[in-house]
Design a protein around this motif. Structure first.
Motif, PDB file in Angstrom:
ATOM      1  N   THR A   1       0.849  -1.179   0.000  1.00  0.00           N
ATOM      2  CA  THR A   1       0.000   0.000   0.000  1.00  0.00           C
ATOM      3  C   THR A   1       0.891   1.238   0.000  1.00  0.00           C
ATOM      4  O   THR A   1       1.837   1.319   0.787  1.00  0.00           O
ATOM      5  N   ILE A   2       0.614   2.166  -0.903  1.00  0.00           N
ATOM      6  CA  ILE A   2       1.303   3.449  -0.962  1.00  0.00           C
ATOM      7  C   ILE A   2       0.314   4.491  -0.439  1.00  0.00           C
ATOM      8  O   ILE A   2      -0.701   4.751  -1.076  1.00  0.00           O
ATOM      9  N   LEU A   3       0.611   5.068   0.706  1.00  0.00           N
ATOM     10  CA  LEU A   3      -0.342   5.966   1.363  1.00  0.00           C
ATOM     11  C   LEU A   3       0.138   7.407   1.344  1.00  0.00           C
ATOM     12  O   LEU A   3       1.242   7.710   1.795  1.00  0.00           O
ATOM     13  N   LEU A   4      -0.730   8.269   0.843  1.00  0.00           N
ATOM     14  CA  LEU A   4      -0.496   9.701   0.914  1.00  0.00           C
ATOM     15  C   LEU A   4      -1.353  10.275   2.026  1.00  0.00           C
ATOM     16  O   LEU A   4      -2.588  10.156   1.998  1.00  0.00           O
ATOM     17  N   GLN A   5      -0.717  10.864   3.034  1.00  0.00           N
ATOM     18  CA  GLN A   5      -1.428  11.533   4.115  1.00  0.00           C
ATOM     19  C   GLN A   5      -1.433  13.044   3.873  1.00  0.00           C
ATOM     20  O   GLN A   5      -0.630  13.551   3.092  1.00  0.00           O
ATOM     21  N   ASP A   6      -2.307  13.745   4.589  1.00  0.00           N
ATOM     22  CA  ASP A   6      -2.199  15.193   4.626  1.00  0.00           C
ATOM     23  C   ASP A   6      -1.417  15.581   5.881  1.00  0.00           C
ATOM     24  O   ASP A   6      -0.718  14.747   6.465  1.00  0.00           O
ATOM     25  N   ASP A   7      -1.514  16.832   6.301  1.00  0.00           N
ATOM     26  CA  ASP A   7      -0.704  17.292   7.425  1.00  0.00           C
ATOM     27  C   ASP A   7      -1.432  17.220   8.766  1.00  0.00           C
ATOM     28  O   ASP A   7      -0.986  17.786   9.749  1.00  0.00           O
ATOM     29  N   VAL A   8      -2.563  16.493   8.805  1.00  0.00           N
ATOM     30  CA  VAL A   8      -3.330  16.399  10.054  1.00  0.00           C
ATOM     31  C   VAL A   8      -2.828  15.259  10.937  1.00  0.00           C
ATOM     32  O   VAL A   8      -2.665  15.415  12.144  1.00  0.00           O
ATOM     33  N   GLY A   9      -2.571  14.097  10.334  1.00  0.00           N
ATOM     34  CA  GLY A   9      -2.097  12.959  11.115  1.00  0.00           C
ATOM     35  C   GLY A   9      -3.233  12.196  11.772  1.00  0.00           C
ATOM     36  O   GLY A   9      -4.393  12.608  11.754  1.00  0.00           O
ATOM     37  N   GLY A  10      -2.891  11.047  12.349  1.00  0.00           N
ATOM     38  CA  GLY A  10      -3.884  10.215  13.016  1.00  0.00           C
ATOM     39  C   GLY A  10      -3.705   8.730  12.792  1.00  0.00           C
ATOM     40  O   GLY A  10      -4.490   7.918  13.290  1.00  0.00           O
ATOM     41  N   LEU A  11      -2.644   8.348  12.057  1.00  0.00           N
ATOM     42  CA  LEU A  11      -2.385   6.944  11.769  1.00  0.00           C
ATOM     43  C   LEU A  11      -1.458   6.353  12.829  1.00  0.00           C
ATOM     44  O   LEU A  11      -0.425   6.934  13.159  1.00  0.00           O
ATOM     45  N   TYR A  12      -1.844   5.170  13.350  1.00  0.00           N
ATOM     46  CA  TYR A  12      -1.042   4.469  14.353  1.00  0.00           C
ATOM     47  C   TYR A  12      -0.834   3.024  13.911  1.00  0.00           C
ATOM     48  O   TYR A  12      -1.747   2.397  13.364  1.00  0.00           O
ATOM     49  N   VAL A  13       0.371   2.500  14.162  1.00  0.00           N
ATOM     50  CA  VAL A  13       0.751   1.150  13.765  1.00  0.00           C
ATOM     51  C   VAL A  13       1.114   0.355  15.004  1.00  0.00           C
ATOM     52  O   VAL A  13       1.784   0.869  15.914  1.00  0.00           O
TER      53      VAL A  13
ATOM     54  N   ILE B   1      -7.221   7.290  14.230  1.00  0.00           N
ATOM     55  CA  ILE B   1      -8.043   7.952  15.234  1.00  0.00           C
ATOM     56  C   ILE B   1      -8.921   9.014  14.574  1.00  0.00           C
ATOM     57  O   ILE B   1      -8.632   9.477  13.473  1.00  0.00           O
ATOM     58  N   ALA B   2      -9.992   9.366  15.255  1.00  0.00           N
ATOM     59  CA  ALA B   2     -10.769  10.538  14.872  1.00  0.00           C
ATOM     60  C   ALA B   2     -10.166  11.747  15.581  1.00  0.00           C
ATOM     61  O   ALA B   2      -9.399  11.601  16.535  1.00  0.00           O
ATOM     62  N   ASN B   3     -10.490  12.955  15.108  1.00  0.00           N
ATOM     63  CA  ASN B   3      -9.970  14.138  15.786  1.00  0.00           C
ATOM     64  C   ASN B   3     -11.015  15.248  15.784  1.00  0.00           C
ATOM     65  O   ASN B   3     -11.910  15.278  14.939  1.00  0.00           O
ATOM     66  N   ARG B   4     -10.905  16.137  16.756  1.00  0.00           N
ATOM     67  CA  ARG B   4     -11.938  17.152  16.942  1.00  0.00           C
ATOM     68  C   ARG B   4     -11.588  18.508  16.335  1.00  0.00           C
ATOM     69  O   ARG B   4     -12.389  19.438  16.379  1.00  0.00           O
ATOM     70  N   SER B   5     -10.404  18.638  15.741  1.00  0.00           N
ATOM     71  CA  SER B   5      -9.956  19.972  15.332  1.00  0.00           C
ATOM     72  C   SER B   5     -10.016  20.226  13.836  1.00  0.00           C
ATOM     73  O   SER B   5     -10.360  21.333  13.406  1.00  0.00           O
ATOM     74  N   ARG B   6      -9.689  19.232  13.006  1.00  0.00           N
ATOM     75  CA  ARG B   6      -9.614  19.460  11.561  1.00  0.00           C
ATOM     76  C   ARG B   6     -10.116  18.251  10.791  1.00  0.00           C
ATOM     77  O   ARG B   6      -9.971  17.109  11.239  1.00  0.00           O
ATOM     78  N   ASN B   7     -10.694  18.506   9.623  1.00  0.00           N
ATOM     79  CA  ASN B   7     -11.009  17.423   8.700  1.00  0.00           C
ATOM     80  C   ASN B   7      -9.700  16.863   8.136  1.00  0.00           C
ATOM     81  O   ASN B   7      -8.735  17.603   7.945  1.00  0.00           O
ATOM     82  N   ARG B   8      -9.675  15.555   7.883  1.00  0.00           N
ATOM     83  CA  ARG B   8      -8.456  14.902   7.405  1.00  0.00           C
ATOM     84  C   ARG B   8      -8.770  14.105   6.149  1.00  0.00           C
ATOM     85  O   ARG B   8      -9.841  13.515   6.032  1.00  0.00           O
ATOM     86  N   VAL B   9      -7.827  14.080   5.208  1.00  0.00           N
ATOM     87  CA  VAL B   9      -7.941  13.184   4.061  1.00  0.00           C
ATOM     88  C   VAL B   9      -6.702  12.310   3.974  1.00  0.00           C
ATOM     89  O   VAL B   9      -5.609  12.685   4.423  1.00  0.00           O
ATOM     90  N   SER B  10      -6.880  11.125   3.426  1.00  0.00           N
ATOM     91  CA  SER B  10      -5.746  10.263   3.095  1.00  0.00           C
ATOM     92  C   SER B  10      -6.086   9.511   1.824  1.00  0.00           C
ATOM     93  O   SER B  10      -7.261   9.265   1.527  1.00  0.00           O
TER      94      SER B  10
END
Length: 366
Positions: free
Chosen positions: A245-257, A300-309
């Protein structure tokens, strides 16, 4: 009770699951539409069981995943870094990967553009309405099988042909999604060549290439702001069924391994310097006889910004049989850990159930 945008709803009065699903799924509003009604708490349908609520403030956090600089494409040391990361962690980031930065920006912008469409436009791509079974707009993962729903909307695009892309993929994102896939392919082929070399596969002929990356899919994921992120998840614990999988994240974050210790989580930092996240999927774990390991991960979900990946999945073809490669078993006379399974059977098993960590791999265990 009205679920229209003209009459904002509050989670405290959402008790009827069928009406909630009517608003989110059947009317095409998605979680994005729900989040924009002004609700102040998560509907009960999205509250995860206690064992699935991973409080990032109380979990043991390991160091981040490896970051590999691919500027010197042919450096033998690069090969070791890639293979070691695939063996030990199953996740790594790459920088200077030759996928143009403007391509990455364009597909992120296109993702926001698609999810910014009116609900009736997105509705055209739901399971019931889509002109192609390979184009799907939806929410959560498998709502009918989940104890609690996930806080995510998605557009899934399974590549079959350029003609189908032209005819059926949404105009707001089809060119950008295709360009991301096309410009990422040299990176994918480089990574697979390196990974296969350590497995005693010296040349990737046409047959091997089709086995490793004969089918391709890209998802555009949208994670809206959440009023109670500690109660839900963006994506539950799972491993991918892909080869890579090649994943492009934005600058919000939220991915945990999941960390190597099993009781810890590794935070994957948001994208910087055009970085891409690479992860091993179950198919490669099976083909490598367990040498390369797919890793459990969640969002994770977050309360401050919308996120895309935007994950780009390269997979075997549905008709391919997958099992430990003969070259792998020849290295040290290894015994196979996995049986030969039809890839479409494996993915069908994955999509019949809710996210459940790495349990899907058991389907192929001898």
């Amino acid at each position: 009770m009205s679920f229209s945008s003209q009459h904002p709803i509050m989670a405290t009065v959402i008790s009827n699951s069928s009406e909630l699903m009517e608003f989110i799924v059947k009317k095409g509003n998605g979680i994005k539409g729900l989040a924009e009604t002004g609700l102040t708490s998560v509907p009960k349908q999205y509250i995860q069981p206690m064992e699935e609520r991973i409080d990032i403030h109380n979990v043991k956090i390991e160091n981040s995943i490896p970051v590999i600089d691919m500027a010197n494409w042919d450096d033998p040391k690069l090969d070791d870094l890639i293979c070691d990361a695939a063996e030990k962690c199953g996740f790594f980031q790459v920088i200077n990967h030759r996928v143009p930065l403007d391509v990455l920006k364009s597909v992120k912008d296109a993702t926001h553009k698609f999810f910014g469409l009116p609900a009736d436009e997105k509705l055209k791509y739901t399971k019931e309405m889509s002109p192609s079974k390979n184009v799907r707009y939806g929410t959560s993962f498998i709502p009918r099988a989940e104890v609690a729903l996930e806080w995510k909307d998605y557009l899934s695009l399974f590549y079959v042909s350029d003609d189908e892309v032209s005819a059926y993929w949404p105009k707001e994102c089809k060119e950008q999604a295709m360009e991301f896939m096309e410009k990422s392919e040299p990176l994918v082929k480089k990574l697979l060549k390196v990974l296969m070399k350590r497995l005693n596969v010296k040349d990737i002929d046409e047959g091997k290439e089709l086995l490793l990356m004969g089918s391709k899919m890209i998802n555009l994921n949208y994670y809206p702001i959440c009023p109670n992120p500690e109660l839900t998840v963006g994506v539950g614990r799972h491993s991918d069924v892909s080869t890579l999988t090649i994943l492009l994240q934005d600058d919000v974050g939220g991915l945990y391994v999941r960390g190597n210790s099993g009781d810890s989580w590794i935070n994957v930092p948001p994208a910087s310097n055009g970085s891409l996240v690479i992860n091993v999927g179950d198919a490669l774990q099976i083909l490598s006889n367990g040498r390369y390991k797919s890793a459990e991960h969640y969002v994770i979900a977050n309360r401050s910004r919308n996120r895309v990946s935007i994950p780009f999945f390269v997979n075997p073809r549905p008709k391919d049989m997958i099992g430990p490669l003969p070259e792998v078993l020849e290295i040290n006379g290894e015994k196979p850990l996995y049986k030969q399974v039809l890839y479409s059977d494996y993915t069908r098993h994955f999509y019949r159930k809710a996210h459940d960590g790495k349990k899907t791999i058991d389907f192929a265990v001898i």
